[in-house]
Scaffold this active site. Structure first.
Site, short mmCIF file in Angstrom:
data_model
loop_
_atom_site.label_atom_id
_atom_site.label_comp_id
_atom_site.label_asym_id
_atom_site.label_seq_id
_atom_site.Cartn_x
_atom_site.Cartn_y
_atom_site.Cartn_z
N CYS A 65 -3.67 -3.73 17.11
CA CYS A 65 -4.27 -4.95 16.55
C CYS A 65 -5.36 -5.37 17.53
O CYS A 65 -5.78 -4.58 18.37
CB CYS A 65 -3.23 -6.03 16.27
SG CYS A 65 -2.37 -6.71 17.69
C1 RB5 Z 1 -6.30 -10.87 14.20
O1 RB5 Z 1 -7.43 -11.67 14.23
C2 RB5 Z 1 -5.64 -10.86 15.56
O2 RB5 Z 1 -4.96 -12.05 15.74
C3 RB5 Z 1 -4.73 -9.68 15.67
O3 RB5 Z 1 -5.47 -8.49 15.51
C4 RB5 Z 1 -3.99 -9.52 16.98
O4 RB5 Z 1 -4.85 -9.56 18.06
C5 RB5 Z 1 -2.83 -10.37 17.17
O5 RB5 Z 1 -2.16 -10.32 18.19
#
Ligand code: RB5
Length: 151
Positions: A65
């Site tokens: 993420c």
């Molecule tokens: C998404 O914007 C972001 O919050 C996600 O990719 C991640 O970093 C969450 O921990």
């Protein structure tokens, strides 16, 4: 070894880079999405990757993420999943050797593609040591999981 991989929109591009890299090295990769860069929710991909491992459809998982944090928090909610964010190669191999992590979390907004590839390579080459002290500690982790699942 079969690798399940998943990412939210923040990790979408890095996922494609890591998948190419894994395939080059002959790994079978189960791509569980996301398949485009529109905003999605990281817990959905943490669920998909974790279930793939718990159902023995994959040996290990990679979650990506933006920061690696959300995906890691979500994956660790699944009993039997041990995930960690590793943004350096030391944590990547020690996380397997000592802590037997089965999911590697990466933050695509934190590290670059080349470092991510190095980390994945080192993580995949590492194996749990099976040392008594590490087994004992993991037994204690499992005990916490069992105890608090009952509540
Ligand atoms: C998404 O914007 C972001 O919050 C996600 O990719 C991640 O970093 C969450 O921990």
């Amino acid at each position: 070894m079969i690798i399940a991989i998943g990412a939210d929109h923040g990790g979408f591009y890095l996922k494609s880079q890591i998948m190419e890299f894994l395939k080059e090295f002959g790994y079978k990769v189960n791509d569980l999405g996301t398949y485009k860069d529109e905003p999605v929710d990281y817990p959905d991909y943490a669920r998909a990757v974790s279930q793939e491992i718990l159902q023995n459809k994959a040996d290990r998982g990679i979650l990506i993420c933006g920061s690696g944090v959300g995906a890691c928090v979500a994956a660790n909610k699944f009993p039997g999943i041990r995930s960690a964010i590793c943004h350096d190669t030391f944590s990547a191999h020690q996380g397997v050797e000592d802590d037997n992590i089965n999911v590697l979390c990466l933050g695509a907004r934190v590290i670059g593609t080349e470092l991510a590839k190095e980390i994945v390579k080192v993580w995949l080459a590492a194996e749990f040591s099976g040392a008594e002290r590490h087994k004992r500690r993991l037994d204690k982790v499992n005990e916490i999981e069992r105890e608090f699942l009952k509540r």
